[in-house]
Design a protein around this motif. Structure first.
Motif, mmCIF file in Angstrom:
data_model
loop_
_atom_site.group_PDB
_atom_site.id
_atom_site.type_symbol
_atom_site.label_atom_id
_atom_site.label_comp_id
_atom_site.label_asym_id
_atom_site.label_seq_id
_atom_site.Cartn_x
_atom_site.Cartn_y
_atom_site.Cartn_z
ATOM 1 N N PRO A 256 24.146 0.831 4.420
ATOM 2 C CA PRO A 256 23.561 1.682 3.588
ATOM 3 C C PRO A 256 21.994 2.064 3.988
ATOM 4 O O PRO A 256 21.516 3.122 4.001
ATOM 5 C CB PRO A 256 23.492 1.295 2.209
ATOM 6 N N GLN A 257 21.293 1.096 4.358
ATOM 7 C CA GLN A 257 19.781 1.049 4.806
ATOM 8 C C GLN A 257 19.737 2.099 6.078
ATOM 9 O O GLN A 257 19.049 3.086 6.035
ATOM 10 C CB GLN A 257 19.241 -0.056 5.164
ATOM 11 N N LEU A 258 20.700 1.796 6.981
ATOM 12 C CA LEU A 258 20.592 2.893 8.154
ATOM 13 C C LEU A 258 21.025 4.315 7.789
ATOM 14 O O LEU A 258 20.860 5.316 8.000
ATOM 15 C CB LEU A 258 21.602 2.333 9.270
ATOM 16 N N LYS A 259 21.981 4.057 7.112
ATOM 17 C CA LYS A 259 22.412 5.779 6.541
ATOM 18 C C LYS A 259 21.429 6.496 5.707
ATOM 19 O O LYS A 259 21.113 7.597 5.859
ATOM 20 C CB LYS A 259 23.725 5.668 5.408
ATOM 21 N N GLN A 260 20.735 5.711 4.957
ATOM 22 C CA GLN A 260 19.592 6.225 4.172
ATOM 23 C C GLN A 260 18.441 6.847 5.075
ATOM 24 O O GLN A 260 17.857 7.967 5.017
ATOM 25 C CB GLN A 260 18.730 5.452 3.221
ATOM 26 N N ILE A 261 18.131 6.204 6.241
ATOM 27 C CA ILE A 261 17.250 6.535 7.244
ATOM 28 C C ILE A 261 17.926 7.824 8.121
ATOM 29 O O ILE A 261 16.886 8.748 8.167
ATOM 30 C CB ILE A 261 17.029 5.150 8.481
ATOM 31 N N ILE A 262 19.303 7.561 8.325
ATOM 32 C CA ILE A 262 19.705 8.863 8.870
ATOM 33 C C ILE A 262 19.624 10.474 8.119
ATOM 34 O O ILE A 262 19.215 11.260 8.378
ATOM 35 C CB ILE A 262 21.114 8.740 9.395
ATOM 36 N N MET A 263 19.945 9.938 6.839
ATOM 37 C CA MET A 263 19.612 11.088 5.999
ATOM 38 C C MET A 263 18.180 11.581 5.667
ATOM 39 O O MET A 263 18.022 12.746 5.721
ATOM 40 C CB MET A 263 20.408 10.631 4.522
#
Length: 393
Positions: A256-263
């Motif tokens: 989820p941390q990487l997804k948040q960065i991508i968002m």
């Protein structure tokens, strides 16, 4: 992958073939490029500790000064610490004369060139030679934490051992990490499974707040110490993750941390696109104002040419009315009047003129001649007095 799930003693790990050398991470590749730039730009640089500390001596005014370059763990995301010994007095140094505090260092980013920065520092030292400051005789920078630099804690860089403490009689030669004897409780992290297109850089050691060159700040998501998702996997799934890199990468991408960065990256890209569109809408107005400025500049050029012509005319008139010019003109006019009177006298002597005409014409020319000579003499006296009055004492 033994760094994540260490094999048991009876797992037969001793019979397995030797694992290949892990590939460099993106941060390590950027660090190596900066080090190569430093070495190629300065052949005399000495390596004190591999990939950590470098020293460059240079001599100016018969004084040898050492430039010490210390690379922090997250370099080049963290700026290097550049110090000199012995301490010097220079406008690029801090108050103590130890650490370089120029804008090239304070504004250092991963896109900077460390070799060119050191060369610029040397060029400035050659242009403005530094002056030695009172200092101690020992070189205090080896493996020590410089002032103003965050400590090398394990919180933000958990897979490397801390720097060894400074030794009193330590040799300057490079000490390999494998022979240093310093270990940590956590095994070393793998460097394969490289992801080259991460949207944002990895957070620094002590700060999760990223500040860009344009002043933009970004708060990195918090990274947990443990990942509960791994506890739900079976032994076979964990083994597959150890042995197959693609499975590990898939697990990493789904964090989820990487997804948040991508968002956040997508939102930032959208905001940049909107700002670019607004800038494009302002282009016609900017072009119109630019044309207005060009017209004004052309008008200014024409007015300047007109003023220069009028100033030239004013200068000519002023020169023609100067005392020396008036004196020369009076002298010429008096000489002309005298020649005209002589011509009238010759005509009378030759019988070409009656006595009454001669007297009236000759007296008129002679009067004009004497008046002009008197005026020329008075003007000469005025010029002489003026020059004497303004002459230096």
């Amino acid at each position: 992958m033994n760094w994540l799930f260490p094999l048991s003693k009876g797992g037969g790990s001793s019979s397995s073939p030797a694992a290949p050398l892990p590939a460099l991470t993106s941060l390590q590749q950027q660090k190596q490029r900066q080090i190569e730039s430093l070495r190629s730009a300065h052949s005399a640089i000495a390596e004190i500790q591999k990939d950590v500390e470098y020293r460059l001596p240079f001599t100016i005014n018969n004084v040898t000064i050492n430039i010490n370059v210390l690379l922090p763990p997250q370099f080049p995301q963290e700026k290097p610490v550049i110090s000199v010994f012995p301490p010097i007095r220079h406008h690029l140094m801090d108050k103590q004369g130890v650490y370089v505090a120029c804008p090239l260092i304070s504004n250092f980013t991963m896109h900077s060139d460390l070799g060119k920065i050191i060369q610029s520092l040397l060029d400035e030292f050659w242009k403005n030679p530094p002056v030695l400051a009172p200092s101690s005789t020992s070189f205090p920078y080896l493996y020590s934490k410089p002032a103003g630099m965050p400590p090398y804690t394990l919180q933000g860089f958990p897979f490397l051992p801390p720097y060894p403490p400074q030794e009193t009689n330590r040799s300057i030669a490079s000490v390999p990490v494998a022979e240093s004897g310093y270990t940590t409780d956590k095994p070393a992290a793998p460097s394969y499974g490289l992801i080259t297109d991460l949207p944002l850089p990895v957070p620094t050691t002590d700060a999760l707040l990223q500040v860009g060159q344009n002043g933009f700040t970004y708060k990195m998501p918090d990274v947990p110490d443990t990942f509960p998702e791994l506890s739900e996997l079976s032994i076979s799934q964990l083994t597959d993750m150890i042995e197959q890199e693609d499975i590990l990468l898939e697990q990493f991408v789904n964090l989820p941390q990487l997804k948040q960065i991508i968002m956040d990256k997508d939102d930032l890209v959208k905001s940049i696109e909107e700002l670019a569109k607004k800038n494009l809408l302002l282009e016609p107005s900017l072009e119109a104002k630019r044309q207005t400025v060009l017209d004004k500049y052309e008008q200014l050029t024409q007015m300047k040419a007109t003023i220069e012509k009028k100033m030239q005319r004013q200068h000519e008139l002023s020169e023609s009315c100067s005392p020396s010019a008036l004196q020369a003109r009076l002298k010429v006019a008096a000489h002309e009047a005298e020649e005209e009177s002589d011509t009238i006298a010759e005509d009378f002597l030759e019988g070409k003129m009656e006595i009454d005409d001669f007297l009236s014409s000759f007296m008129e020319k002679r009067t004009i001649c004497h008046c002009r000579r008197a005026k020329e003499e008075k003007l000469q006296q005025a010029i002489t007095m003026h020059s004497q009055f303004h002459a230096p004492l």
